[in-house]
Motif scaffolding. Structure first.
Motif, PDB file in Angstrom:
ATOM      1  N   ASP A   5       0.805  -1.219   0.000  1.00  0.00           N
ATOM      2  CA  ASP A   5       0.000   0.000   0.000  1.00  0.00           C
ATOM      3  C   ASP A   5       0.840   1.272   0.000  1.00  0.00           C
ATOM      4  OD1 ASP A   5       0.915  -0.031   2.595  1.00  0.00           O
ATOM      5  OD2 ASP A   5      -1.068  -0.101   3.531  1.00  0.00           O
ATOM      6  N   SER A   6       2.163   1.137   0.164  1.00  0.00           N
ATOM      7  CA  SER A   6       3.035   2.304   0.054  1.00  0.00           C
ATOM      8  C   SER A   6       3.736   2.376  -1.299  1.00  0.00           C
ATOM      9  CB  SER A   6       4.080   2.312   1.177  1.00  0.00           C
ATOM     10  OG  SER A   6       4.962   1.210   1.062  1.00  0.00           O
ATOM     11  N   ALA A   7       3.386   1.442  -2.190  1.00  0.00           N
ATOM     12  CA  ALA A   7       3.941   1.485  -3.545  1.00  0.00           C
ATOM     13  C   ALA A   7       3.343   2.656  -4.312  1.00  0.00           C
ATOM     14  CB  ALA A   7       3.643   0.186  -4.283  1.00  0.00           C
ATOM     15  N   GLN A   8       4.107   3.201  -5.246  1.00  0.00           N
ATOM     16  CA  GLN A   8       3.614   4.312  -6.073  1.00  0.00           C
ATOM     17  C   GLN A   8       2.736   3.793  -7.201  1.00  0.00           C
ATOM     18  OE1 GLN A   8       6.125   6.757  -8.962  1.00  0.00           O
ATOM     19  NE2 GLN A   8       6.092   8.084  -7.146  1.00  0.00           N
ATOM     20  N   ARG A   9       3.234   2.778  -7.891  1.00  0.00           N
ATOM     21  CA  ARG A   9       2.481   2.139  -8.970  1.00  0.00           C
ATOM     22  C   ARG A   9       3.222   0.865  -9.355  1.00  0.00           C
ATOM     23  NH1 ARG A   9       4.726   2.920 -14.070  1.00  0.00           N
ATOM     24  NH2 ARG A   9       6.297   4.566 -14.279  1.00  0.00           N
ATOM     25  N   SER A  10       2.751   0.175 -10.386  1.00  0.00           N
ATOM     26  CA  SER A  10       3.431  -1.019 -10.865  1.00  0.00           C
ATOM     27  C   SER A  10       4.463  -0.646 -11.927  1.00  0.00           C
ATOM     28  CB  SER A  10       2.427  -2.016 -11.449  1.00  0.00           C
ATOM     29  OG  SER A  10       1.602  -2.538 -10.439  1.00  0.00           O
ATOM     30  N   TYR A  11       5.610  -1.306 -11.845  1.00  0.00           N
ATOM     31  CA  TYR A  11       6.684  -1.088 -12.808  1.00  0.00           C
ATOM     32  C   TYR A  11       7.083  -2.422 -13.438  1.00  0.00           C
ATOM     33  CZ  TYR A  11       7.523   3.612 -10.884  1.00  0.00           C
ATOM     34  OH  TYR A  11       7.409   4.924 -10.479  1.00  0.00           O
ATOM     35  N   PRO A  12       7.551  -2.393 -14.679  1.00  0.00           N
ATOM     36  CA  PRO A  12       7.976  -3.633 -15.344  1.00  0.00           C
ATOM     37  C   PRO A  12       9.249  -4.200 -14.715  1.00  0.00           C
ATOM     38  CG  PRO A  12       8.454  -1.732 -16.727  1.00  0.00           C
ATOM     39  CD  PRO A  12       7.645  -1.232 -15.589  1.00  0.00           C
ATOM     40  N   VAL A  13       9.362  -5.514 -14.754  1.00  0.00           N
ATOM     41  CA  VAL A  13      10.494  -6.222 -14.177  1.00  0.00           C
ATOM     42  C   VAL A  13      11.345  -6.822 -15.284  1.00  0.00           C
ATOM     43  CG1 VAL A  13      11.219  -8.134 -12.702  1.00  0.00           C
ATOM     44  CG2 VAL A  13       9.221  -6.770 -12.086  1.00  0.00           C
ATOM     45  N   GLN A  14      12.625  -6.601 -15.170  1.00  0.00           N
ATOM     46  CA  GLN A  14      13.589  -7.245 -16.056  1.00  0.00           C
ATOM     47  C   GLN A  14      14.453  -8.136 -15.187  1.00  0.00           C
ATOM     48  OE1 GLN A  14      16.238  -4.552 -18.014  1.00  0.00           O
ATOM     49  NE2 GLN A  14      17.242  -6.135 -19.248  1.00  0.00           N
ATOM     50  N   GLY A  15      14.510  -9.425 -15.500  1.00  0.00           N
ATOM     51  CA  GLY A  15      15.235 -10.326 -14.622  1.00  0.00           C
ATOM     52  C   GLY A  15      15.855 -11.488 -15.351  1.00  0.00           C
ATOM     53  N   THR A  16      16.746 -12.154 -14.625  1.00  0.00           N
ATOM     54  CA  THR A  16      17.429 -13.326 -15.167  1.00  0.00           C
ATOM     55  C   THR A  16      16.678 -14.596 -14.820  1.00  0.00           C
ATOM     56  OG1 THR A  16      19.533 -12.166 -14.885  1.00  0.00           O
ATOM     57  CG2 THR A  16      19.632 -14.545 -15.242  1.00  0.00           C
ATOM     58  N   TRP A  17      16.275 -14.713 -13.529  1.00  0.00           N
ATOM     59  CA  TRP A  17      15.550 -15.889 -13.067  1.00  0.00           C
ATOM     60  C   TRP A  17      14.285 -15.464 -12.348  1.00  0.00           C
ATOM     61  CZ3 TRP A  17      20.868 -16.154 -10.953  1.00  0.00           C
ATOM     62  CH2 TRP A  17      21.731 -16.846 -11.799  1.00  0.00           C
ATOM     63  N   GLY A  18      13.339 -16.422 -12.257  1.00  0.00           N
ATOM     64  CA  GLY A  18      12.139 -16.190 -11.478  1.00  0.00           C
ATOM     65  C   GLY A  18      10.902 -16.029 -12.327  1.00  0.00           C
ATOM     66  N   ASN A  19       9.757 -16.006 -11.646  1.00  0.00           N
ATOM     67  CA  ASN A  19       8.476 -15.959 -12.366  1.00  0.00           C
ATOM     68  C   ASN A  19       7.979 -14.548 -12.634  1.00  0.00           C
ATOM     69  OD1 ASN A  19       7.364 -15.080  -9.894  1.00  0.00           O
ATOM     70  ND2 ASN A  19       6.633 -17.136  -9.340  1.00  0.00           N
ATOM     71  N   LEU A  20       8.791 -13.525 -12.336  1.00  0.00           N
ATOM     72  CA  LEU A  20       8.376 -12.143 -12.564  1.00  0.00           C
ATOM     73  C   LEU A  20       8.869 -11.575 -13.889  1.00  0.00           C
ATOM     74  CD1 LEU A  20       9.031 -10.635  -9.009  1.00  0.00           C
ATOM     75  CD2 LEU A  20       6.864 -11.472  -9.952  1.00  0.00           C
ATOM     76  N   LYS A  21       9.758 -12.278 -14.526  1.00  0.00           N
ATOM     77  CA  LYS A  21      10.370 -11.774 -15.752  1.00  0.00           C
ATOM     78  C   LYS A  21       9.307 -11.428 -16.794  1.00  0.00           C
ATOM     79  CE  LYS A  21      14.017 -12.956 -19.069  1.00  0.00           C
ATOM     80  NZ  LYS A  21      14.982 -14.009 -19.490  1.00  0.00           N
ATOM     81  N   GLY A  22       9.340 -10.187 -17.264  1.00  0.00           N
ATOM     82  CA  GLY A  22       8.390  -9.732 -18.263  1.00  0.00           C
ATOM     83  C   GLY A  22       7.089  -9.218 -17.693  1.00  0.00           C
ATOM     84  N   GLY A  23       6.904  -9.308 -16.379  1.00  0.00           N
ATOM     85  CA  GLY A  23       5.682  -8.819 -15.757  1.00  0.00           C
ATOM     86  C   GLY A  23       5.902  -7.487 -15.055  1.00  0.00           C
ATOM     87  N   GLU A  24       4.979  -7.137 -14.174  1.00  0.00           N
ATOM     88  CA  GLU A  24       5.061  -5.904 -13.407  1.00  0.00           C
ATOM     89  C   GLU A  24       4.830  -6.206 -11.931  1.00  0.00           C
ATOM     90  OE1 GLU A  24       2.227  -3.127 -14.952  1.00  0.00           O
ATOM     91  OE2 GLU A  24       3.560  -2.492 -16.585  1.00  0.00           O
ATOM     92  N   ILE A  25       5.413  -5.380 -11.056  1.00  0.00           N
ATOM     93  CA  ILE A  25       5.190  -5.509  -9.628  1.00  0.00           C
ATOM     94  C   ILE A  25       4.989  -4.127  -9.019  1.00  0.00           C
ATOM     95  CG2 ILE A  25       6.545  -7.624  -9.431  1.00  0.00           C
ATOM     96  CD1 ILE A  25       8.797  -5.938  -8.180  1.00  0.00           C
ATOM     97  N   PRO A  26       4.303  -4.041  -7.872  1.00  0.00           N
ATOM     98  CA  PRO A  26       4.173  -2.749  -7.198  1.00  0.00           C
ATOM     99  C   PRO A  26       5.527  -2.287  -6.691  1.00  0.00           C
ATOM    100  CG  PRO A  26       3.292  -4.523  -5.841  1.00  0.00           C
ATOM    101  CD  PRO A  26       3.599  -5.119  -7.172  1.00  0.00           C
ATOM    102  N   TRP A  27       5.782  -0.979  -6.828  1.00  0.00           N
ATOM    103  CA  TRP A  27       7.106  -0.456  -6.446  1.00  0.00           C
ATOM    104  C   TRP A  27       6.995   1.028  -6.134  1.00  0.00           C
ATOM    105  CZ3 TRP A  27      11.427  -2.908  -5.147  1.00  0.00           C
ATOM    106  CH2 TRP A  27      12.604  -2.188  -5.047  1.00  0.00           C
ATOM    107  N   ASN A  28       7.886   1.476  -5.286  1.00  0.00           N
ATOM    108  CA  ASN A  28       8.014   2.887  -4.967  1.00  0.00           C
ATOM    109  C   ASN A  28       9.462   3.302  -5.238  1.00  0.00           C
ATOM    110  OD1 ASN A  28       8.455   5.392  -3.507  1.00  0.00           O
ATOM    111  ND2 ASN A  28       6.569   4.972  -2.380  1.00  0.00           N
ATOM    112  N   PRO A  29       9.694   4.348  -6.019  1.00  0.00           N
ATOM    113  CA  PRO A  29      11.068   4.760  -6.332  1.00  0.00           C
ATOM    114  C   PRO A  29      11.908   5.062  -5.090  1.00  0.00           C
ATOM    115  CG  PRO A  29       9.529   5.854  -7.796  1.00  0.00           C
ATOM    116  CD  PRO A  29       8.703   5.158  -6.759  1.00  0.00           C
ATOM    117  N   ASN A  30      11.268   5.317  -3.956  1.00  0.00           N
ATOM    118  CA  ASN A  30      12.007   5.597  -2.727  1.00  0.00           C
ATOM    119  C   ASN A  30      12.450   4.340  -1.983  1.00  0.00           C
ATOM    120  OD1 ASN A  30      11.786   8.466  -2.927  1.00  0.00           O
ATOM    121  ND2 ASN A  30       9.663   8.329  -2.207  1.00  0.00           N
ATOM    122  N   TRP A  31      11.957   3.199  -2.397  1.00  0.00           N
ATOM    123  CA  TRP A  31      12.355   1.960  -1.736  1.00  0.00           C
ATOM    124  C   TRP A  31      13.814   1.629  -2.042  1.00  0.00           C
ATOM    125  CZ3 TRP A  31       7.648  -1.693  -3.079  1.00  0.00           C
ATOM    126  CH2 TRP A  31       6.520  -1.256  -2.356  1.00  0.00           C
TER     127      TRP A  31
END
Length: 350
Positions: free
Chosen positions: A109-135
């Motif tokens: 609930d303190s995230a700003q919005r969802s941002y795209p994820v670029q990754g090497t491993w894991g199930n988030l690659k190519g998706g988006e997650i909630p994020w705050n630029p201050n984190w």
């Protein structure tokens, strides 16, 4: 906060299973689910902004089961000797980690919005997650982050995180399946032992309530290629004197001995700090700890200062130094000693 009604269908289903009496584990999980719902109802009816702290993961998660009555490992002495001699960077030195190589915990609930994820491993690659630029990720090369959504029980585990202003880069990033309120098993893409990051992490709310009701997480230096339950994998490389990932230890120590140890702590430490030390010692006796990951030296993981510094400061666990020791890093020096440590059988035996 998500409406409490969204929790009730699963609780009702669980209640039906209770009536059927088919499975003890299902019964205990149902009770936990109802407890969570009741806690949230209470918080909402009182107009609270946040729900009362609830221990994550189900009651049958091995790390949530007290050690009392559990079978000892048949090689307890051998494993205990390996722990004391080879796991720390300096023999007998077991640290508490609050800054770097542990986990900051952010709420969705303190995230700003969802941002795209670029990754090497894991199930988030190519998706988006909630994020705050201050984190900020934890300091150190691991750069880890936990994101939690209490309304849905979602947990995101991120390793080697970097945010460039428009995209989140992770070396390994995953949305853990199931709810972190009720999950009782591992998730292989997670850290070295294949158990989600949040499991066994000590958070300020636990010290504030006066008890830690789960085993603690210990990354170690001498992790073996082998593993035992509840670990479902190992990233270890040691073949001689290696510690199988998932090995569980605990302290054989009385209340009087804990008091004696606490009283031996430096007089410069506040009574609040000493009380926190006592709470940690009791948890290491009543729940113990698991070898969960590979590290440069053995340490116990507490929520990172990146998200909890003010809370730790208020609990007497802010950074301070006396002589050549740094606190709270060196807080449990002298507690984990030969004769007190024993190993517990793998969790598939209890």
């Amino acid at each position: 906060m998500k409406s409490i009604n969204s929790y009730l269908p699963s609780a009702k289903c669980a209640s039906k299973r209770i009536a059927d009496g088919r499975n003890k584990k299902i019964v205990r999980k149902a009770i936990l689910g109802l407890s969570i719902a009741a806690t949230l109802v209470t918080a909402q009816s009182a107009g609270a902004a946040e729900a009362e702290y609830v221990r994550p993961f189900g009651p049958n998660a091995p790390w949530n089961i007290p050690v009392d009555g559990l079978p000892r490992h048949p090689q307890s002495d051998t494993l205990s000797n390996r722990l004391l001699k080879y796991s720390p960077s300096r023999e007998g030195n077991f640290n508490l980690s609050f800054s770097g190589y542990t986990y900051p915990v952010y709420m969705v609930d303190s995230a700003q919005r969802s941002y795209p994820v670029q990754g090497t491993w894991g199930n988030l690659k190519g998706g988006e997650i909630p994020w705050n630029p201050n984190w900020k990720a934890a300091n150190g090369s691991d750069g880890q982050v936990i994101i939690l959504d209490p309304a849905t029980g979602r947990e995101w585990d991120l390793w080697q995180v970097n945010f460039n202003g428009s995209r989140i880069r992770v070396s390994n990033g995953n949305l853990v399946p199931d709810s972190y309120f009720t999950k009782e098993d591992g998730f292989k893409p997670s850290r070295g032992c294949g158990i989600p990051y949040l499991a066994m992490l000590v958070r300020p709310e636990e010290i504030a309530q006066g008890r830690i009701e789960h085993a603690l997480s210990m990354p170690s230096r001498n992790t073996a290629k082998t593993f035992v339950p509840p670990a479902i994998k190992s990233d270890g490389r040691v073949t001689q004197n290696g510690m199988p990932m998932g090995t569980r230890f605990a302290l054989n120590i009385t209340d009087a001995e804990i008091d004696e140890w606490v009283n031996s702590l430096p007089s410069e430490l506040s009574e609040q700090t000493k009380q926190a030390a006592r709470i940690i010692a009791v948890a290491l006796r009543d729940y113990g700890w698991f070898i969960t990951d590979t590290a440069g030296g053995a340490h116990f993981q507490f929520e990172d200062y990146a998200t909890a510094r003010s809370k730790w400061d208020a609990l007497g666990l802010g950074e301070q130094s006396f002589g050549w020791k740094n606190y709270p890093t060196d807080l449990i020096d002298g507690l984990i000693t030969k004769g007190r440590v024993y190993a517990i059988a793998p969790s598939d035996q209890y």
